[in-house]
Design a protein around this motif. Structure first.
Motif, PDB file in Angstrom:
ATOM      1  N   ARG A  28      38.222  38.654  42.431  1.00 13.70           N
ATOM      2  CA  ARG A  28      39.336  38.974  41.531  1.00 13.70           C
ATOM      3  C   ARG A  28      40.263  37.769  41.387  1.00 13.70           C
ATOM      4  NH1 ARG A  28      41.288  40.912  37.047  1.00 13.70           N
ATOM      5  NH2 ARG A  28      43.378  41.730  37.225  1.00 13.70           N
TER       6      ARG A  28
ATOM      7  N   VAL B 262      43.717  41.630  47.201  1.00 14.62           N
ATOM      8  CA  VAL B 262      42.566  41.836  46.314  1.00 14.62           C
ATOM      9  C   VAL B 262      41.388  41.084  46.915  1.00 14.62           C
ATOM     10  CG1 VAL B 262      44.006  42.107  44.252  1.00 14.62           C
ATOM     11  CG2 VAL B 262      43.158  39.838  44.856  1.00 14.62           C
TER      12      VAL B 262
ATOM     13  N   PRO C  55      53.445  45.768  38.724  1.00 11.73           N
ATOM     14  CA  PRO C  55      53.252  46.498  39.986  1.00 11.73           C
ATOM     15  C   PRO C  55      51.887  47.168  40.017  1.00 11.73           C
ATOM     16  CG  PRO C  55      54.996  47.494  38.646  1.00 11.73           C
ATOM     17  CD  PRO C  55      54.518  46.275  37.928  1.00 11.73           C
ATOM     18  N   ARG C  56      51.334  47.300  41.222  1.00  6.28           N
ATOM     19  CA  ARG C  56      50.023  47.925  41.380  1.00  6.28           C
ATOM     20  C   ARG C  56      50.144  49.436  41.296  1.00  6.28           C
ATOM     21  NH1 ARG C  56      47.096  45.329  46.394  1.00  6.28           N
ATOM     22  NH2 ARG C  56      45.484  46.693  45.624  1.00  6.28           N
ATOM     23  N   GLY C  57      49.044  50.072  40.925  1.00 10.10           N
ATOM     24  CA  GLY C  57      49.003  51.528  40.872  1.00 10.10           C
ATOM     25  C   GLY C  57      49.361  52.043  39.489  1.00 10.10           C
TER      26      GLY C  57
ATOM     27  N   ARG D  42      53.349  39.377  38.058  1.00 11.76           N
ATOM     28  CA  ARG D  42      52.337  40.425  37.943  1.00 11.76           C
ATOM     29  C   ARG D  42      52.973  41.818  37.894  1.00 11.76           C
ATOM     30  NH1 ARG D  42      48.873  41.144  43.503  1.00 11.76           N
ATOM     31  NH2 ARG D  42      50.418  42.305  44.632  1.00 11.76           N
TER      32      ARG D  42
ATOM     33  N   GLN E  52      52.855  36.302  41.771  1.00  6.73           N
ATOM     34  CA  GLN E  52      53.425  37.518  42.351  1.00  6.73           C
ATOM     35  C   GLN E  52      54.693  37.934  41.630  1.00  6.73           C
ATOM     36  OE1 GLN E  52      53.486  36.119  46.499  1.00  6.73           O
ATOM     37  NE2 GLN E  52      52.324  37.966  46.994  1.00  6.73           N
TER      38      GLN E  52
END
Length: 70
Positions: A25, A21, A60-62, A58, A55
């Protein structure tokens, strides 16, 4: 940590590179309390443990996987 041994500290730019990022951010996450860090003047510093903990927590991205609609 052994006496006299310093723990490596990371800048917001270094954390940003690890997380994929931008550094603004990272600062936003820290201000919101979602990423542990310490404020030193106008800068933020983080430990590798702070980043690893974030990590693990958090999402998952997307986009989430799409449920098939029949």
């Amino acid at each position: 940590m052994a006496q006299g041994e310093e723990e490596k500290l990371m800048t917001s730019e270094e954390v940003a590179a690890v997380l994929g990022v931008n550094d603004s951010r990272v600062r936003q996450l820290a201000r919101a309390g979602l990423l542990n860090g310490r404020r030193v003047g106008r800068d933020w510093i983080f430990t590798p443990a702070d980043v690893e903990e974030y990590q693990q927590r958090r999402p998952p991205r997307g986009r989430p996987p799409r449920a098939d609609v029949e």
